[in-house]
Design a protein around this motif. Structure first.
Motif, PDB file in Angstrom:
ATOM      1  N   LYS B  55       0.815  -1.208   0.000  1.00 17.31           N
ATOM      2  CA  LYS B  55       0.000   0.000   0.000  1.00 17.31           C
ATOM      3  C   LYS B  55       0.855   1.266   0.000  1.00 17.31           C
ATOM      4  N   ARG B  56       1.962   1.213   0.737  1.00 19.14           N
ATOM      5  CA  ARG B  56       2.812   2.395   0.857  1.00 19.14           C
ATOM      6  C   ARG B  56       3.947   2.409  -0.168  1.00 19.14           C
ATOM      7  N   HIS B  57       3.898   1.454  -1.121  1.00 19.98           N
ATOM      8  CA  HIS B  57       4.923   1.373  -2.167  1.00 19.98           C
ATOM      9  C   HIS B  57       6.333   1.305  -1.599  1.00 19.98           C
ATOM     10  N   LEU B  58       6.510   0.468  -0.574  1.00 18.89           N
ATOM     11  CA  LEU B  58       7.836   0.317   0.021  1.00 18.89           C
ATOM     12  C   LEU B  58       8.505  -0.926  -0.570  1.00 18.89           C
ATOM     13  N   GLY B  59       8.586  -0.958  -1.910  1.00 17.16           N
ATOM     14  CA  GLY B  59       9.074  -2.167  -2.580  1.00 17.16           C
ATOM     15  C   GLY B  59      10.481  -2.566  -2.185  1.00 17.16           C
ATOM     16  N   ASP B  60      11.248  -1.633  -1.634  1.00 17.89           N
ATOM     17  CA  ASP B  60      12.623  -1.970  -1.266  1.00 17.89           C
ATOM     18  C   ASP B  60      12.728  -2.538   0.154  1.00 17.89           C
ATOM     19  N   VAL B  61      11.592  -2.720   0.814  1.00 13.08           N
ATOM     20  CA  VAL B  61      11.577  -3.358   2.133  1.00 13.08           C
ATOM     21  C   VAL B  61      11.215  -4.825   1.921  1.00 13.08           C
ATOM     22  N   SER B  62      12.021  -5.737   2.494  1.00  9.55           N
ATOM     23  CA  SER B  62      11.695  -7.147   2.271  1.00  9.55           C
ATOM     24  C   SER B  62      10.940  -7.724   3.460  1.00  9.55           C
ATOM     25  N   VAL B  63      10.034  -8.639   3.169  1.00 10.44           N
ATOM     26  CA  VAL B  63       9.258  -9.312   4.213  1.00 10.44           C
ATOM     27  C   VAL B  63       9.498 -10.812   4.067  1.00 10.44           C
ATOM     28  N   GLY B  64       9.984 -11.443   5.131  1.00 11.15           N
ATOM     29  CA  GLY B  64      10.262 -12.875   5.053  1.00 11.15           C
ATOM     30  C   GLY B  64       9.880 -13.577   6.334  1.00 11.15           C
ATOM     31  N   MET B  65      10.188 -14.866   6.398  1.00  8.00           N
ATOM     32  CA  MET B  65       9.840 -15.618   7.600  1.00  8.00           C
ATOM     33  C   MET B  65      11.018 -16.450   8.075  1.00  8.00           C
ATOM     34  N   THR B  66      10.952 -16.845   9.324  1.00  4.21           N
ATOM     35  CA  THR B  66      11.964 -17.732   9.877  1.00  4.21           C
ATOM     36  C   THR B  66      11.267 -18.746  10.771  1.00  4.21           C
ATOM     37  N   GLY B  67      12.032 -19.650  11.363  1.00  2.46           N
ATOM     38  CA  GLY B  67      11.441 -20.672  12.225  1.00  2.46           C
ATOM     39  C   GLY B  67      11.191 -20.154  13.623  1.00  2.46           C
ATOM     40  N   CYS B  68      11.249 -21.066  14.567  1.00  4.79           N
ATOM     41  CA  CYS B  68      10.983 -20.712  15.959  1.00  4.79           C
ATOM     42  C   CYS B  68      12.130 -19.871  16.504  1.00  4.79           C
ATOM     43  N   MET B  69      11.797 -18.759  17.142  1.00  2.94           N
ATOM     44  CA  MET B  69      12.840 -17.869  17.650  1.00  2.94           C
ATOM     45  C   MET B  69      13.256 -18.247  19.072  1.00  2.94           C
ATOM     46  N   GLY B  70      12.629 -19.285  19.624  1.00  2.00           N
ATOM     47  CA  GLY B  70      13.080 -19.796  20.916  1.00  2.00           C
ATOM     48  C   GLY B  70      12.355 -19.244  22.129  1.00  2.00           C
ATOM     49  N   MET B  71      11.452 -18.293  21.912  1.00  2.00           N
ATOM     50  CA  MET B  71      10.695 -17.749  23.043  1.00  2.00           C
ATOM     51  C   MET B  71       9.211 -17.816  22.693  1.00  2.00           C
ATOM     52  N   CYS B  72       8.705 -19.053  22.659  1.00  2.00           N
ATOM     53  CA  CYS B  72       7.366 -19.311  22.116  1.00  2.00           C
ATOM     54  C   CYS B  72       6.273 -18.528  22.833  1.00  2.00           C
ATOM     55  N   ALA B  73       6.471 -18.238  24.127  1.00  2.00           N
ATOM     56  CA  ALA B  73       5.442 -17.533  24.890  1.00  2.00           C
ATOM     57  C   ALA B  73       5.310 -16.081  24.459  1.00  2.00           C
ATOM     58  N   LEU B  74       6.304 -15.573  23.718  1.00  2.00           N
ATOM     59  CA  LEU B  74       6.270 -14.162  23.292  1.00  2.00           C
ATOM     60  C   LEU B  74       5.785 -14.007  21.851  1.00  2.00           C
ATOM     61  N   GLU B  75       5.435 -15.127  21.203  1.00  2.00           N
ATOM     62  CA  GLU B  75       4.969 -15.070  19.817  1.00  2.00           C
ATOM     63  C   GLU B  75       3.622 -14.360  19.735  1.00  2.00           C
ATOM     64  N   PRO B  76       3.255 -13.828  18.579  1.00  2.00           N
ATOM     65  CA  PRO B  76       4.053 -13.701  17.354  1.00  2.00           C
ATOM     66  C   PRO B  76       5.208 -12.702  17.524  1.00  2.00           C
ATOM     67  N   MET B  77       6.389 -13.129  17.111  1.00  3.84           N
ATOM     68  CA  MET B  77       7.571 -12.269  17.194  1.00  3.84           C
ATOM     69  C   MET B  77       8.015 -11.846  15.796  1.00  3.84           C
ATOM     70  N   VAL B  78       8.547 -10.630  15.733  1.00  3.19           N
ATOM     71  CA  VAL B  78       8.993 -10.080  14.454  1.00  3.19           C
ATOM     72  C   VAL B  78      10.323  -9.370  14.677  1.00  3.19           C
ATOM     73  N   ASP B  79      11.325  -9.687  13.860  1.00  4.37           N
ATOM     74  CA  ASP B  79      12.592  -8.950  13.880  1.00  4.37           C
ATOM     75  C   ASP B  79      12.606  -7.970  12.723  1.00  4.37           C
ATOM     76  N   VAL B  80      13.003  -6.729  13.014  1.00  3.81           N
ATOM     77  CA  VAL B  80      13.199  -5.757  11.941  1.00  3.81           C
ATOM     78  C   VAL B  80      14.690  -5.408  11.904  1.00  3.81           C
ATOM     79  N   TYR B  81      15.314  -5.688  10.750  1.00  4.17           N
ATOM     80  CA  TYR B  81      16.729  -5.348  10.569  1.00  4.17           C
ATOM     81  C   TYR B  81      16.795  -4.058   9.760  1.00  4.17           C
ATOM     82  N   ASP B  82      17.395  -3.023  10.354  1.00  3.25           N
ATOM     83  CA  ASP B  82      17.569  -1.782   9.611  1.00  3.25           C
ATOM     84  C   ASP B  82      18.692  -1.953   8.593  1.00  3.25           C
ATOM     85  N   ALA B  83      18.812  -0.974   7.688  1.00  3.33           N
ATOM     86  CA  ALA B  83      19.829  -1.063   6.642  1.00  3.33           C
ATOM     87  C   ALA B  83      21.228  -1.219   7.235  1.00  3.33           C
ATOM     88  N   ASP B  84      21.479  -0.641   8.413  1.00  8.51           N
ATOM     89  CA  ASP B  84      22.814  -0.739   9.022  1.00  8.51           C
ATOM     90  C   ASP B  84      22.993  -2.022   9.844  1.00  8.51           C
TER      91      ASP B  84
END
Lengths: 188, 125
Positions: B55-84
């Protein structure tokens, strides 16, 4: 898991991390037999007989990070609650097929849920894999293949957000068409 | 009814948009999508990220998935990696929270502190 599409998502993720090149998902609703059958088939590295026996045990996992694996046990529970069951066929080096069967009109059968979103998000997360989806009822069948999508979009990556959004809607329409009037949670 | 034939048109639209923007990838959004995440609601969270990025035309931002992050009680968890390479971990995510993360973190560069795992640690301390 609140609906069957979430179970599918979960089992499809297993297939995505075992060296598969394609994942086939089938959903078949047979009104006359009162049976809803779901399967997830892959061509990954498969399991030997002993491993197949163990995967229904919640305290078995191949992961080294923790001691439990709940995907298959949860699927088994949901199917057995609804008058059905699961089966797993696997061969090392050839792949695995996980099948779950439900009685359509069983009060404990979970609703189908958002299959379009399950497919779209799986493709988004694993753009290098080919996905096939086969939907069928007593009279007709619908087949979706990511290979056909790639033919249309050429060099545009399949995980482009415009494409993913469109695929979600397109698959949802077909799910409603094939299962409307058979699964009563789908308003047709 | 939607059909595969329409995809060819969408392809052109998408490519036109791509030409207008910087092709360097900026943020990377990674959603935990194991049994624990899926059962806790990770799929609609990821779908919201896909929709907002579109919607915001942020085509240069990638969205992906990974497996279990090891802290199941805190799910859904999301990591955001900045360009740096800086990583921000968001916990107990919902589609509504995902919209705010896109608006405030991805678009404006301000992580939503109250949704992060660090905010939880500080509250418990």
């Amino acid at each position: 898991m609140t609906d069957l599409s979430l179970h599918l998502m979960d089992i499809m993720q297993n297939s995505a991390v075992v060296g598969s090149t394609y994942i086939e998902v089938g959903i078949k609703a047979e009104k006359k037999k009162n049976l809803l059958t779901l399967y997830v088939k892959d061509d990954g590295w498969g399991m030997d007989e002993e491993t197949v026996r163990k995967v229904s045990d919640p305290f078995y996992t191949t992961r080294t990070t923790r001691k439990a694996g709940l995907g298959i046990p949860l699927l088994r529970m949901s199917a057995e609650m609804a008058g059905g069951g699961i089966s797993i066929e696997s061969e090392p080096g050839r792949g695995t097929t996980v099948t779950a069967v439900y009685e359509i009109d069983n009060i404990d059968r979970k609703p189908l849920g958002d299959v379009g979103e399950t497919m779209a998000i799986s493709i988004m997360g694993n753009p290098e894999l080919e996905y096939h989806l086969l939907l069928s009822n007593d009279d007709e069948e619908y087949v979706f293949r990511t290979e056909d999508v790639r033919k249309q979009i050429g060099d545009l990556p399949i995980n482009d957000t415009v494409i993913i959004g469109y695929l979600k809607e397109m698959i949802s329409e077909q799910v409603n068409r094939i299962f409307g009037g058979i699964l009563n949670e789908i308003i047709s | 009814m939607k059909s595969l034939a329409e995809l060819a048109e969408l392809r052109q639209k998408s490519l036109d948009k791509m030409n207008m923007r910087n092709t360097d990838t900026r943020e990377r959004i990674v959603v935990g999508m194991a049994t624990c995440g899926i059962a806790a609601g990770a799929r609609p969270v990821m779908n919201t990220f896909v929709e907002e990025v579109n919607k915001r035309h942020l085509g240069d931002v990638s969205v992906g998935m990974t497996g279990c992050m090891g802290m199941c009680a805190l799910e859904p968890m999301v990591d955001v990696y900045d360009a740096d390479g800086t990583k921000t971990t968001y916990i107990h995510m919902t589609p509504e929270k995902a919209k705010r993360v896109v608006a405030e973190h991805i678009v404006n560069g301000q992580p939503v502190e109250e949704f992060t795992i660090t905010a939880k640690d500080q509250n418990n301390a």
